[in-house]
Design a protein around this motif. Structure first.
Motif, PDB file in Angstrom:
ATOM      1  N   ASN A   1       0.841  -1.192   0.000  1.00 15.26           N
ATOM      2  CA  ASN A   1       0.000   0.000   0.000  1.00 15.26           C
ATOM      3  C   ASN A   1       0.878   1.245   0.000  1.00 15.26           C
ATOM      4  O   ASN A   1       1.924   1.283   0.637  1.00 15.26           O
ATOM      5  N   ARG A   2       0.444   2.255  -0.718  1.00 16.79           N
ATOM      6  CA  ARG A   2       1.101   3.556  -0.698  1.00 16.79           C
ATOM      7  C   ARG A   2       0.095   4.589  -0.222  1.00 16.79           C
ATOM      8  O   ARG A   2      -1.090   4.477  -0.527  1.00 16.79           O
ATOM      9  N   GLN A   3       0.536   5.565   0.503  1.00 18.16           N
ATOM     10  CA  GLN A   3      -0.328   6.693   0.779  1.00 18.16           C
ATOM     11  C   GLN A   3      -0.592   7.421  -0.542  1.00 18.16           C
ATOM     12  O   GLN A   3       0.294   7.475  -1.402  1.00 18.16           O
ATOM     13  N   PRO A   4      -1.795   7.969  -0.725  1.00 22.51           N
ATOM     14  CA  PRO A   4      -2.093   8.637  -2.005  1.00 22.51           C
ATOM     15  C   PRO A   4      -1.058   9.688  -2.390  1.00 22.51           C
ATOM     16  O   PRO A   4      -0.647   9.759  -3.549  1.00 22.51           O
ATOM     17  N   PHE A   5      -0.627  10.496  -1.417  1.00 25.68           N
ATOM     18  CA  PHE A   5       0.353  11.539  -1.724  1.00 25.68           C
ATOM     19  C   PHE A   5       1.691  10.919  -2.135  1.00 25.68           C
ATOM     20  O   PHE A   5       2.386  11.438  -3.019  1.00 25.68           O
ATOM     21  N   GLU A   6       2.047   9.798  -1.496  1.00 29.58           N
ATOM     22  CA  GLU A   6       3.296   9.111  -1.845  1.00 29.58           C
ATOM     23  C   GLU A   6       3.246   8.618  -3.293  1.00 29.58           C
ATOM     24  O   GLU A   6       4.218   8.743  -4.042  1.00 29.58           O
ATOM     25  N   ALA A   7       2.110   8.053  -3.690  1.00 28.48           N
ATOM     26  CA  ALA A   7       1.953   7.589  -5.074  1.00 28.48           C
ATOM     27  C   ALA A   7       2.029   8.764  -6.039  1.00 28.48           C
ATOM     28  O   ALA A   7       2.616   8.664  -7.123  1.00 28.48           O
ATOM     29  N   ASN A   8       1.431   9.873  -5.644  1.00 33.24           N
ATOM     30  CA  ASN A   8       1.497  11.080  -6.466  1.00 33.24           C
ATOM     31  C   ASN A   8       2.942  11.539  -6.655  1.00 33.24           C
ATOM     32  O   ASN A   8       3.363  11.868  -7.767  1.00 33.24           O
ATOM     33  N   GLN A   9       3.701  11.555  -5.575  1.00 33.88           N
ATOM     34  CA  GLN A   9       5.093  11.983  -5.640  1.00 33.88           C
ATOM     35  C   GLN A   9       5.917  11.051  -6.524  1.00 33.88           C
ATOM     36  O   GLN A   9       6.814  11.499  -7.251  1.00 33.88           O
ATOM     37  N   PHE A  10       5.610   9.767  -6.451  1.00 29.66           N
ATOM     38  CA  PHE A  10       6.286   8.790  -7.309  1.00 29.66           C
ATOM     39  C   PHE A  10       6.090   9.158  -8.783  1.00 29.66           C
ATOM     40  O   PHE A  10       7.042   9.186  -9.570  1.00 29.66           O
ATOM     41  N   LEU A  11       4.855   9.467  -9.149  1.00 27.66           N
ATOM     42  CA  LEU A  11       4.542   9.794 -10.541  1.00 27.66           C
ATOM     43  C   LEU A  11       5.188  11.097 -10.980  1.00 27.66           C
ATOM     44  O   LEU A  11       5.714  11.205 -12.089  1.00 27.66           O
ATOM     45  N   GLN A  12       5.136  12.095 -10.119  1.00 30.10           N
ATOM     46  CA  GLN A  12       5.659  13.408 -10.505  1.00 30.10           C
ATOM     47  C   GLN A  12       7.177  13.404 -10.660  1.00 30.10           C
ATOM     48  O   GLN A  12       7.740  14.275 -11.338  1.00 30.10           O
ATOM     49  N   ALA A  13       7.848  12.433 -10.053  1.00 33.00           N
ATOM     50  CA  ALA A  13       9.309  12.366 -10.135  1.00 33.00           C
ATOM     51  C   ALA A  13       9.793  11.637 -11.393  1.00 33.00           C
ATOM     52  O   ALA A  13      10.985  11.650 -11.696  1.00 33.00           O
ATOM     53  N   LEU A  14       8.876  11.013 -12.132  1.00 27.95           N
ATOM     54  CA  LEU A  14       9.268  10.227 -13.301  1.00 27.95           C
ATOM     55  C   LEU A  14       9.701  11.127 -14.454  1.00 27.95           C
ATOM     56  O   LEU A  14       9.157  12.213 -14.656  1.00 27.95           O
ATOM     57  N   GLU A  15      10.659  10.645 -15.209  1.00 31.98           N
ATOM     58  CA  GLU A  15      11.050  11.310 -16.440  1.00 31.98           C
ATOM     59  C   GLU A  15      10.679  10.423 -17.620  1.00 31.98           C
ATOM     60  O   GLU A  15      10.834   9.200 -17.557  1.00 31.98           O
ATOM     61  N   THR A  16      10.185  11.034 -18.688  1.00 32.37           N
ATOM     62  CA  THR A  16       9.749  10.279 -19.853  1.00 32.37           C
ATOM     63  C   THR A  16      10.923   9.953 -20.756  1.00 32.37           C
ATOM     64  O   THR A  16      11.776  10.809 -21.020  1.00 32.37           O
ATOM     65  N   ASP A  17      10.971   8.704 -21.236  1.00 31.24           N
ATOM     66  CA  ASP A  17      11.991   8.331 -22.208  1.00 31.24           C
ATOM     67  C   ASP A  17      11.786   9.122 -23.502  1.00 31.24           C
ATOM     68  O   ASP A  17      10.705   9.667 -23.756  1.00 31.24           O
ATOM     69  N   GLU A  18      12.817   9.153 -24.328  1.00 30.30           N
ATOM     70  CA  GLU A  18      12.742   9.910 -25.577  1.00 30.30           C
ATOM     71  C   GLU A  18      11.638   9.377 -26.481  1.00 30.30           C
ATOM     72  O   GLU A  18      11.472   8.162 -26.637  1.00 30.30           O
ATOM     73  N   LEU A  19      10.879  10.301 -27.073  1.00 26.13           N
ATOM     74  CA  LEU A  19       9.759   9.948 -27.935  1.00 26.13           C
ATOM     75  C   LEU A  19      10.022  10.382 -29.373  1.00 26.13           C
ATOM     76  O   LEU A  19      10.853  11.246 -29.634  1.00 26.13           O
ATOM     77  N   THR A  20       9.268   9.781 -30.282  1.00 21.51           N
ATOM     78  CA  THR A  20       9.277  10.182 -31.680  1.00 21.51           C
ATOM     79  C   THR A  20       7.836  10.159 -32.185  1.00 21.51           C
ATOM     80  O   THR A  20       6.986   9.480 -31.600  1.00 21.51           O
ATOM     81  N   ALA A  21       7.546  10.903 -33.253  1.00 20.29           N
ATOM     82  CA  ALA A  21       6.173  10.986 -33.750  1.00 20.29           C
ATOM     83  C   ALA A  21       6.168  11.185 -35.263  1.00 20.29           C
ATOM     84  O   ALA A  21       7.113  11.732 -35.833  1.00 20.29           O
ATOM     85  N   TYR A  22       5.092  10.733 -35.891  1.00 22.84           N
ATOM     86  CA  TYR A  22       4.887  11.013 -37.313  1.00 22.84           C
ATOM     87  C   TYR A  22       3.391  11.116 -37.584  1.00 22.84           C
ATOM     88  O   TYR A  22       2.560  10.609 -36.818  1.00 22.84           O
ATOM     89  N   SER A  23       3.044  11.775 -38.672  1.00 23.54           N
ATOM     90  CA  SER A  23       1.644  11.994 -39.027  1.00 23.54           C
ATOM     91  C   SER A  23       1.051  10.754 -39.686  1.00 23.54           C
ATOM     92  O   SER A  23       1.709  10.072 -40.477  1.00 23.54           O
ATOM     93  N   VAL A  24      -0.210  10.478 -39.350  1.00 22.41           N
ATOM     94  CA  VAL A  24      -0.963   9.408 -39.992  1.00 22.41           C
ATOM     95  C   VAL A  24      -2.257  10.003 -40.550  1.00 22.41           C
ATOM     96  O   VAL A  24      -2.589  11.162 -40.279  1.00 22.41           O
ATOM     97  N   SER A  25      -2.991   9.209 -41.290  1.00 24.60           N
ATOM     98  CA  SER A  25      -4.191   9.726 -41.950  1.00 24.60           C
ATOM     99  C   SER A  25      -5.373   9.790 -40.993  1.00 24.60           C
ATOM    100  O   SER A  25      -5.365   9.174 -39.913  1.00 24.60           O
ATOM    101  N   ASN A  26      -6.416  10.510 -41.423  1.00 25.94           N
ATOM    102  CA  ASN A  26      -7.641  10.612 -40.638  1.00 25.94           C
ATOM    103  C   ASN A  26      -8.402   9.290 -40.546  1.00 25.94           C
ATOM    104  O   ASN A  26      -9.405   9.210 -39.837  1.00 25.94           O
ATOM    105  N   TYR A  27      -7.912   8.283 -41.215  1.00 29.85           N
ATOM    106  CA  TYR A  27      -8.516   6.940 -41.126  1.00 29.85           C
ATOM    107  C   TYR A  27      -8.600   6.481 -39.678  1.00 29.85           C
ATOM    108  O   TYR A  27      -9.553   5.824 -39.276  1.00 29.85           O
ATOM    109  N   VAL A  28      -7.597   6.857 -38.885  1.00 27.82           N
ATOM    110  CA  VAL A  28      -7.558   6.428 -37.490  1.00 27.82           C
ATOM    111  C   VAL A  28      -8.641   7.101 -36.650  1.00 27.82           C
ATOM    112  O   VAL A  28      -8.957   6.645 -35.536  1.00 27.82           O
ATOM    113  N   ASN A  29      -9.247   8.173 -37.143  1.00 34.25           N
ATOM    114  CA  ASN A  29     -10.246   8.904 -36.362  1.00 34.25           C
ATOM    115  C   ASN A  29     -11.443   8.047 -35.979  1.00 34.25           C
ATOM    116  O   ASN A  29     -12.048   8.239 -34.921  1.00 34.25           O
TER     117      ASN A  29
END
Length: 221
Positions: free
Chosen positions: A179-207
């Motif tokens: 069990n984690r205290q809610p604030f402790e879980a929040n702090q865990f999330l806020q301390a995370l760093e995101t790995d490098e991302l990449t993106a590209y455009s796709v068609s409106n078919y996915v809509n």
């Protein structure tokens, strides 16, 4: 926010990456996973990690109507530890929501251009999620929501919010049965760093959520 994503990996790859011993019941890859659909999650039951399907769109155990789930596909990580819908789940019902990319719509003028976002290494990853069990009369539902945060430098050009992608070395810590205290879980999330991302455009078919084929991820020329 996060409203669509993909999971195209082979079952064996998922089992190996997340340390799952049992086969995934009725596993199916998807090019266009949408709210209201069943999605693959990993939890720790106190003895082992288990993978299975729950419905995307959180229905809290206390909710009177399951339709609330369509309004709760995402949860703001900054305030989840304070909100009645999520506070107790931050303590003991944390999950991994398995994906290998997600879609976001970049607004330019009056147009919205869908983008497919992946880790730069194109590997599998897990969103930080919360789950709950809802039961009324003879009906039982297991549902989940994806935790989000303000966009990082990369994502800001596409959208002001993004899902929380857990670094590989933080996945087990997020779903550890302690069990984690809610604030402790929040702090865990806020301390995370995101790995490098990449993106590209796709068609409106996915809509359209009904569209689920290779065409969803084909790059625009």
């Amino acid at each position: 926010m996060c409203g669509r994503y993909t999971l195209l990996a082979e079952e064996a790859e998922i089992l190996q990456k997340f340390g799952i011993d049992r086969p995934i019941d009725a596993y199916e890859p998807s090019y266009n996973i949408a709210p209201g659909q069943n999605v693959l999650v990993v939890i720790h039951d106190g003895r082992e990690k288990r993978a299975g399907y729950v419905r995307w769109g959180l229905v809290p155990s206390w909710a009177k109507d399951e339709k609330i789930g369509y309004k709760m596909i995402n949860a703001r990580s900054e305030t989840a530890h304070e909100k009645p819908s999520f506070k107790n789940l931050m303590v003991r019902k944390r999950c991994l929501i398995i994906a290998d990319s997600f879609y976001e719509w970049q607004k330019t003028g009056q147009e919205k251009q869908p983008k497919r976002i992946q880790l730069a290494n194109h590997r599998l990853f897990a969103f930080a999620g919360l789950w709950d069990r809802w039961q009324r009369d003879e009906k039982e539902l297991f549902t989940c929501t994806i935790l989000t945060k303000d966009s990082n430098h990369f994502m800001k050009e596409i959208h002001h919010r993004m899902p929380i992608i857990l670094p590989k070395d933080k996945e087990d810590a997020w779903i550890h049965p302690q069990n984690r205290q809610p604030f402790e879980a929040n702090q865990f999330l806020q301390a995370l760093e995101t790995d490098e991302l990449t993106a590209y455009s796709v068609s409106n078919y996915v809509n359209a959520a009904k569209n689920n084929s290779q065409a969803c991820i084909e790059p625009l020329l």
